[in-house]
Design an enzyme around this catalytic site. Sequence first.
Site, mmCIF file in Angstrom:
data_model
loop_
_atom_site.group_PDB
_atom_site.id
_atom_site.type_symbol
_atom_site.label_atom_id
_atom_site.label_comp_id
_atom_site.label_asym_id
_atom_site.label_seq_id
_atom_site.Cartn_x
_atom_site.Cartn_y
_atom_site.Cartn_z
ATOM 1 N N ARG A 211 0.846 -1.192 0.000
ATOM 2 C CA ARG A 211 0.000 0.000 0.000
ATOM 3 C C ARG A 211 0.884 1.245 0.000
ATOM 4 O O ARG A 211 1.684 1.428 0.927
ATOM 5 C CB ARG A 211 -0.897 0.022 1.247
ATOM 6 C CG ARG A 211 -1.864 -1.168 1.346
ATOM 7 C CD ARG A 211 -3.084 -0.957 0.481
ATOM 8 N NE ARG A 211 -3.905 -2.148 0.376
ATOM 9 C CZ ARG A 211 -4.974 -2.392 1.127
ATOM 10 N NH1 ARG A 211 -5.335 -1.533 2.047
ATOM 11 N NH2 ARG A 211 -5.690 -3.486 0.928
ATOM 12 N N GLU A 213 0.540 4.154 0.940
ATOM 13 C CA GLU A 213 -0.048 5.168 1.813
ATOM 14 C C GLU A 213 1.083 5.920 2.508
ATOM 15 O O GLU A 213 2.044 5.305 2.980
ATOM 16 C CB GLU A 213 -0.952 4.507 2.858
ATOM 17 C CG GLU A 213 -2.138 3.762 2.247
ATOM 18 C CD GLU A 213 -2.829 2.859 3.262
ATOM 19 O OE1 GLU A 213 -2.139 2.352 4.172
ATOM 20 O OE2 GLU A 213 -4.039 2.645 3.127
ATOM 21 N N ARG A 219 1.084 2.000 13.586
ATOM 22 C CA ARG A 219 0.273 0.837 13.217
ATOM 23 C C ARG A 219 0.056 0.678 11.711
ATOM 24 O O ARG A 219 -0.829 -0.049 11.296
ATOM 25 C CB ARG A 219 -1.064 0.875 13.949
ATOM 26 C CG ARG A 219 -1.952 2.065 13.654
ATOM 27 C CD ARG A 219 -3.203 1.965 14.521
ATOM 28 N NE ARG A 219 -4.253 2.858 14.109
ATOM 29 C CZ ARG A 219 -5.482 2.816 14.596
ATOM 30 N NH1 ARG A 219 -5.793 1.908 15.495
ATOM 31 N NH2 ARG A 219 -6.400 3.651 14.194
ATOM 32 N N HIS A 220 0.838 1.383 10.905
ATOM 33 C CA HIS A 220 0.739 1.243 9.450
ATOM 34 C C HIS A 220 2.078 0.819 8.850
ATOM 35 O O HIS A 220 3.129 1.275 9.292
ATOM 36 C CB HIS A 220 0.310 2.565 8.799
ATOM 37 C CG HIS A 220 -1.133 2.890 9.009
ATOM 38 N ND1 HIS A 220 -1.579 3.655 10.056
ATOM 39 C CD2 HIS A 220 -2.237 2.543 8.298
ATOM 40 C CE1 HIS A 220 -2.898 3.779 9.985
ATOM 41 N NE2 HIS A 220 -3.317 3.114 8.931
ATOM 42 N N GLU A 357 -8.597 -1.812 14.260
ATOM 43 C CA GLU A 357 -9.218 -2.725 13.299
ATOM 44 C C GLU A 357 -8.234 -3.825 12.908
ATOM 45 O O GLU A 357 -7.061 -3.563 12.645
ATOM 46 C CB GLU A 357 -9.628 -1.931 12.046
ATOM 47 C CG GLU A 357 -10.193 -2.776 10.924
ATOM 48 C CD GLU A 357 -10.270 -2.012 9.608
ATOM 49 O OE1 GLU A 357 -10.101 -2.650 8.551
ATOM 50 O OE2 GLU A 357 -10.496 -0.782 9.638
ATOM 51 N N SER A 360 -11.181 -6.599 7.609
ATOM 52 C CA SER A 360 -12.234 -5.957 6.826
ATOM 53 C C SER A 360 -12.771 -6.994 5.853
ATOM 54 O O SER A 360 -11.997 -7.726 5.225
ATOM 55 C CB SER A 360 -11.677 -4.751 6.065
ATOM 56 O OG SER A 360 -12.722 -4.077 5.397
ATOM 57 N N ARG A 408 -0.943 -6.701 12.669
ATOM 58 C CA ARG A 408 -1.886 -6.103 13.629
ATOM 59 C C ARG A 408 -2.391 -7.158 14.619
ATOM 60 O O ARG A 408 -2.594 -6.861 15.791
ATOM 61 C CB ARG A 408 -3.058 -5.461 12.896
ATOM 62 C CG ARG A 408 -2.677 -4.155 12.221
ATOM 63 C CD ARG A 408 -3.894 -3.408 11.720
ATOM 64 N NE ARG A 408 -3.524 -2.074 11.265
ATOM 65 C CZ ARG A 408 -4.371 -1.053 11.187
ATOM 66 N NH1 ARG A 408 -5.628 -1.218 11.542
ATOM 67 N NH2 ARG A 408 -3.959 0.122 10.762
#
Length: 434
Positions: A211, A213, A219-220, A357, A360, A408
């Site tokens: 990703r 991002e 946490r990423h 989270e 998903s 996670r």
Amino acid sequence: MHGRTYTADATPGEAVTVAGWVHETRDLGGIAFLILRDKSGKIQVKLEKDEMDEGMVETGLDAHRESVLKVEGDVKEEPRAPTGVEVVPTDIEVVAPADPELPLDPSGKVDAELPTRLDNRTLDLRKDAVQAVFEIRAEVLRAVREAFREHDATEINTPKIVATGTEGGTELFPISYFGEEAFMNQSPQLFKQLMAGSNLERVFEIGPIFRAEEHNTPRHLNEATSIDFEGAFCDHTEAMDVAEAVTTAAYEAVAENCADELEVLGIADDFAVPSGDFPRLSYRDALDRVNATGELDEHLTWGDDLSTEAEHVLGEEVGEHYFVTDWPSEVKPFYIKDHDDDPETSTGFDMMHPRMELVSGGQREHRHEHLIEGFRQQGLDPEEFEYYTKMFRYGMPPHAGWGMGCERLLMTMLDLDNIREAVLFPRDRQRLSP
């Protein structure tokens, strides 16, 4: 190394060859001790200067910390030794010397900052607590695979170099592929759906996702390990059942098989396997519960995402793993199916730990014409995804699934402060090496 004995298996009365790293040396004058460390633990090597070969004693005492030594000798009982036994050596060989200046202290007596640890991961993993995290990670993945097999799912491997992004947008890493533009895959989503439409029916994958991002949070990650499930003839409730079962199985396996590691991490007494069914709150209920606390500056309304702060507030309220179900259609991807009786509400769900989270998922849109419309609504060109959409014209059954972040799961299970502690060589905005 032929004939090598792990230090934990050294038994009094045996002649052994042990090999490992110099953990520390203690010179007490006429006698000295060398502590040798390997994967299984540590053992004391006794050096009696007046009674042993002078060269051998010097070899042992001159070896810098973290040098690799091979020691041959006899195992004796010694109640005062850290493990109740010691090796009286007949030969000591320096297999690989270490520099006297180390970038960090593997004994753990001197703390190192996380960037220093990640720059020197090999040394970092010589620490018991760091090693414990990755022993547990391996056990989690073993247990997860076993749980999926018990749910009749077949392990698959999908491409990580793709022609189009799973979800479009700007979160893609472009690469040059023989002169054409390609991308690192954000998710196995579209491929695992295609497999749910095959006679495999139920599939799972554990593999990397990418990703682009620009997050810089604890946490990423930009490269993570995703645990994915997809099942034909499943709806979203059955997919949640599988997510709950797989998560519980991971905790049960760690509780059963990683007692020593949990002890090293100092969480053995607090480690709890989830018991019972995970609560399932609708998105509407989740909003109402967060708003009722009055702890957020803003009142959440339909269509709002749950911010990190909102997740924390809700996590405090619920206090255990839980699901948020029935999300607004507008905030979920094109491939998530809406409820037949309420097109404003989707079958999308998230599985949450009180901290964040983890999962998903949802039921997928399996009807070709609805899928094409979903692409258009999200500004994507269906023709770019023709390899995917055309299979929905050839008998695509109803199906549902989810993706879970492996790191996670570990971060929340082991109460780690930073997700980078759960991956050997993290990739984030600042880190491309090692």
